[in-house]
Design a protein around this motif. Structure first.
Motif, PDB file in Angstrom:
ATOM      1  N   ASP A   1       1.437   7.158   2.124  1.00  0.00           N
ATOM      2  CA  ASP A   1       0.496   8.195   2.538  1.00  0.00           C
ATOM      3  C   ASP A   1      -0.881   7.617   2.851  1.00  0.00           C
ATOM      4  O   ASP A   1      -1.520   7.988   3.829  1.00  0.00           O
ATOM      5  N   LYS A   2      -1.303   6.668   2.056  1.00  0.00           N
ATOM      6  CA  LYS A   2      -2.600   6.032   2.288  1.00  0.00           C
ATOM      7  C   LYS A   2      -2.570   5.212   3.577  1.00  0.00           C
ATOM      8  O   LYS A   2      -3.532   5.200   4.343  1.00  0.00           O
TER       9      LYS A   2
ATOM     10  N   ILE B   1       0.865  -1.179   0.000  1.00  0.00           N
ATOM     11  CA  ILE B   1       0.000   0.000   0.000  1.00  0.00           C
ATOM     12  C   ILE B   1       0.901   1.228   0.000  1.00  0.00           C
ATOM     13  O   ILE B   1       2.026   1.181   0.514  1.00  0.00           O
ATOM     14  N   ARG B   2       0.425   2.320  -0.588  1.00  0.00           N
ATOM     15  CA  ARG B   2       1.177   3.570  -0.574  1.00  0.00           C
ATOM     16  C   ARG B   2       1.338   4.060   0.863  1.00  0.00           C
ATOM     17  O   ARG B   2       0.443   3.909   1.687  1.00  0.00           O
TER      18      ARG B   2
ATOM     19  N   ARG C   1      -4.953  12.530   3.699  1.00  0.00           N
ATOM     20  CA  ARG C   1      -3.826  12.064   2.889  1.00  0.00           C
ATOM     21  C   ARG C   1      -2.882  13.205   2.564  1.00  0.00           C
ATOM     22  O   ARG C   1      -1.671  13.011   2.485  1.00  0.00           O
TER      23      ARG C   1
ATOM     24  N   TRP D   1      -2.905   7.437   6.602  1.00  0.00           N
ATOM     25  CA  TRP D   1      -4.283   7.915   6.707  1.00  0.00           C
ATOM     26  C   TRP D   1      -5.194   6.788   7.206  1.00  0.00           C
ATOM     27  O   TRP D   1      -6.001   6.992   8.110  1.00  0.00           O
ATOM     28  N   PHE D   2      -5.058   5.586   6.641  1.00  0.00           N
ATOM     29  CA  PHE D   2      -5.863   4.439   7.076  1.00  0.00           C
ATOM     30  C   PHE D   2      -5.634   4.115   8.544  1.00  0.00           C
ATOM     31  O   PHE D   2      -6.566   3.775   9.267  1.00  0.00           O
TER      32      PHE D   2
ATOM     33  N   ARG E   1     -10.188   2.927   5.842  1.00  0.00           N
ATOM     34  CA  ARG E   1     -10.031   3.794   7.006  1.00  0.00           C
ATOM     35  C   ARG E   1     -11.252   3.556   7.891  1.00  0.00           C
ATOM     36  O   ARG E   1     -12.289   4.192   7.743  1.00  0.00           O
TER      37      ARG E   1
END
Length: 98
Positions: A13-14, A10-11, A25, A17-18, A77
């Motif tokens: 930044d994501k 997964i990225r 983000r 946030w998650f 999230r």
């Protein structure tokens, strides 16, 4: 589109946030761009950096530094307990002894 867990990464930044380490983000991207995140011991400045389960992250949380190990990748999230089940804190730096 496949879920993040199905892809195996997964990225960054994501992920932040998650896992609720950033309120958005764009804030996660700013933290990463400033060089405040370490992934497996190396400084990361690209938001698109891929993160896998088992990775170790060092990141600022308020006035303290958190060291976490990812157990599994989040798929959304969700509520805080769901996010906290995806990682384990390895050490709590800068916390007073009880």
């Amino acid at each position: 589109m496949a879920s993040p867990g199905a892809a195996g990464s997964i990225r960054l930044d994501k992920l932040l946030w998650f896992l609720r380490f950033a309120r958005s983000r764009s804030l996660a991207q700013a933290i990463i761009a400033a060089g405040h995140i370490r992934l497996d011991g190396r400084r990361v400045t690209r938001s698109s950096c891929a993160v896998h389960a088992g990775a170790t992250l060092v990141l600022p949380v308020g006035e303290r530094i958190e060291v976490i190990r990812l157990l599994t990748l989040p798929v959304r999230r969700g509520p805080a307990p769901e996010a906290q089940a995806c990682y384990v804190r390895l050490e709590a730096a800068n916390t007073p002894a009880s």
